[in-house]
Write an enzyme that holds these catalytic residues in place. Structure first.
Site, mmCIF file in Angstrom:
data_model
loop_
_atom_site.group_PDB
_atom_site.id
_atom_site.type_symbol
_atom_site.label_atom_id
_atom_site.label_comp_id
_atom_site.label_asym_id
_atom_site.label_seq_id
_atom_site.Cartn_x
_atom_site.Cartn_y
_atom_site.Cartn_z
ATOM 1 N N CYS A 383 0.835 -1.201 0.000
ATOM 2 C CA CYS A 383 0.000 0.000 0.000
ATOM 3 C C CYS A 383 0.876 1.261 0.000
ATOM 4 O O CYS A 383 1.491 1.584 -1.008
ATOM 5 C CB CYS A 383 -0.968 -0.029 1.180
ATOM 6 S SG CYS A 383 -2.336 1.141 1.018
ATOM 7 N N HIS A 519 -3.509 -5.092 -0.089
ATOM 8 C CA HIS A 519 -3.090 -5.671 1.196
ATOM 9 C C HIS A 519 -3.243 -7.190 1.127
ATOM 10 O O HIS A 519 -4.236 -7.747 1.627
ATOM 11 C CB HIS A 519 -3.943 -5.117 2.339
ATOM 12 C CG HIS A 519 -3.655 -3.704 2.702
ATOM 13 N ND1 HIS A 519 -2.751 -3.354 3.681
ATOM 14 C CD2 HIS A 519 -4.140 -2.539 2.201
ATOM 15 C CE1 HIS A 519 -2.702 -2.041 3.782
ATOM 16 N NE2 HIS A 519 -3.535 -1.520 2.891
ATOM 17 N N GLU A 521 -2.001 -9.415 2.821
ATOM 18 C CA GLU A 521 -1.995 -10.065 4.137
ATOM 19 C C GLU A 521 -3.398 -10.431 4.606
ATOM 20 O O GLU A 521 -3.560 -11.348 5.418
ATOM 21 C CB GLU A 521 -1.320 -9.163 5.186
ATOM 22 C CG GLU A 521 -2.051 -7.888 5.546
ATOM 23 C CD GLU A 521 -1.673 -6.689 4.699
ATOM 24 O OE1 GLU A 521 -1.834 -5.548 5.179
ATOM 25 O OE2 GLU A 521 -1.229 -6.891 3.553
#
Length: 546
Positions: A383, A519, A521
């Site tokens: 990001c 993102h 994750e």
């Protein structure tokens, strides 16, 4: 919600941070392993509409769902433990409840009634719980945020008390998580805080059906008998939440105590025997790791590691898949400068710059990215980390010394990162955004498709032509600079489906240098890991070995 759906309410007492989220997720894992369709909810008692504008240092990470909701970090736990994905319906706050009620009052939906906490606020809480459950769900586990006794939680507790009456005991269950302090000097476990917590809950009108006692050591039957006597909870409904090496062991520990079997019995669930073989394999993989690799994470919220919860877990998960324990060295970007940068990274195998907002600590991150690029240290930017990687490249390779982001330096003459001027709201409507627009709920949020460039490292890692990753940002690479950056050797290896937004960058001449606007994750789990993080950790291992 169908007429057979069961609801388990999880509350907490004595102190916060006992692990309600992990306990709730563990119970969901156990019931899922018995062939049941399970989902989860988190009810947050704060007055913010959502955590989107809250400081990560106060609230921790903001977890983004596939459909674009900014939610509590516990929803990240839920998705890492169970297979069902969370949505906007799986998390709501006091602020969102009041917002809905006040909008309806302004429209005249209450026909002139005096709006009160009971029944209007509690009715809205009940409506959101019941309407957020799909018809095919067997069990929903609802975690009530906060601690019993907090004034903020009272409307939620009153609402679930009413739901018990409306749905009946055969469809609802109250699980209360509490603390059993161990006094080392006396060598005793104290049950009094638990007794008072259950008493407080009873004063609201809720009798706990099951107690989960968090304690740093196991307690024996004599303590259980004492707790049962003073709490009106059956002794065989009292379970231990003991400290473990990894949170993913918790479902196995609960299963060994017969916790899931008791839930099946109390709710009269039609469930098969638990099959935890896959989950046991996950835990074995975690326990069996041999090596270690150190990653430097350069951010500004490093004083609270919960601010990067999903990212930490994604790195750990990738390490487990590669057979190593990932040690994260948290580096405060405000402390990094040109003179000391080497001292921070001389003992690390890779560098990562995560997402964030605001100008504090930005130059330290850019210096860290430059160090990784120039010294062939594996680098992953996420990001804001990608945006700063583009700024660093523009400054030091293209020679645009004042290259910046219009978020961080609104008057810059070279905004290589600019505001996305069009965005889509939760209801699907398209709005125009300016620098003066509201901050809350005005970002590019949720899962978006990314088309990968043929022959790129990203395409090789993902082994796919396109992927969907979750986003949370207002700013993007300025398309006016893309051609110049590409001519200077930066590859935009991932773009939005309409080819307008740059989603991934990489430097082919570098050992491993990738940054993404999304993102990733948020979609990593201990079961399946994530290909991008696994490739990154593999590069870190190879760099460490060299």
């Amino acid at each position: 919600m169908n007429s057979n759906t069961k609801i388990i309410f999880v509350t907490g007492g004595v102190v916060s941070s006992l692990g309600k989220g992990v306990t709730a997720a563990s119970l969901a894992t156990l019931l899922e392993s018995r062939g049941l369709n399970v989902t989860m909810m988190k009810l947050d008692p704060y007055i913010n509409v959502d955590p989107g504008t809250m400081s990560p240092l106060q609230h921790g990470e903001v977890f983004v769902t596939e459909d674009g909701a900014e939610t509590d970090l516990d929803l990240g736990h839920y998705e890492r433990f169970i297979r069902n994905k969370m949505t906007q319906a799986n998390n709501f706050t006091t602020g969102k409840v009041y917002q809905s009620v006040l909008r309806r009052e302004r429209k005249g939906d209450y026909l002139g009634a005096t709006i009160q906490v009971i029944p209007h606020i509690t009715d809205e809480i009940k409506r959101r719980i019941c309407s957020g459950i799909a018809d095919d769900v067997d069990v929903v586990i609802v975690e009530i945020g906060g601690t019993v006794g907090d004034i903020e939680s009272q409307p939620f507790l009153e609402a679930i008390r009413q739901l018990r009456i409306e749905l009946g005991r055969n469809r609802t269950l109250f699980v209360h998580l509490t603390l059993l302090p161990y006094i080392k000097v006396a060598g005793e476990i104290k049950t009094k805080p638990t007794q008072h917590s259950v008493k407080e809950l009873r004063g609201i009108g809720i009798q706990a059906d099951v107690l989960v006692c968090r304690c740093e050591k196991k307690f024996d039957d004599s303590e259980k008998r004492k707790i049962a006597l003073f709490t009106n909870v059956d002794q065989d409904c009292i379970f231990t939440a003991e400290d473990v090496d990894t949170i993913y062991e918790v479902p196995l520990k609960y299963n060994q105590q017969g916790f899931d079997a008791k839930l099946v019995e109390l709710l009269n669930l039609n469930a098969k025997e638990a099959d935890l073989s896959e989950w046991q394999n996950v835990v074995n993989t975690i326990i069996d790791v041999k090596g270690e690799v150190t990653i430097a994470m350069v951010g500004k919220y490093v004083s609270l590691t919960e601010a990067y919860k999903s990212l930490n877990e994604a790195l750990y998960n990738a390490g487990y898949k590669k057979g190593v324990k990932v040690k994260i060295k948290f580096v405060d970007s405000e402390d990094v400068n040109e003179n000391n940068v080497e001292s921070y990274f001389k003992d690390v195998a890779a560098i990562l710059v995560p997402g964030g907002f605001g100008s504090r600590g930005i130059e330290g991150k850019i210096i860290s990215i430059k160090y990784a690029r120039e010294n062939q240290i594996p680098f992953l930017g996420i990001c804001l980390g990608m945006q700063l990687a583009v700024i660093e490249y523009a400054r030091n390779i293209l020679g645009i010394k004042d290259a910046h982001s219009s978020e961080l330096e609104p008057t810059t003459a070279n905004p290589v990162i600019g505001l996305i001027t069009e965005w889509q709201a939760e209801d699907g409507t398209v709005h125009q955004r300016t620098h003066s627009s509201d901050l809350g709920g005005t970002m590019r949020l949720g899962g978006y498709k990314c088309v990968l460039k043929q022959g790129s490292r990203a395409r090789e890692i993902y082994q796919a032509d396109e992927v969907v990753e979750r986003h949370r940002h207002r700013y993007e690479v300025n398309s006016n600079y893309v051609e110049r950056l590409e001519e200077a050797g930066l590859i935009f290896s991932g773009r939005s489906e309409d080819n307008k937004l740059m989603e991934l960058i990489e430097i082919p001449q570098h050992k491993w240098f990738i940054a993404c606007q999304a993102h990733p994750e948020f979609t990593s789990t201990p079961r399946y890991g994530h290909k991008l993080f696994e490739s990154y950790i593999q590069a870190a291992i190879e760099n460490s070995n060299n």
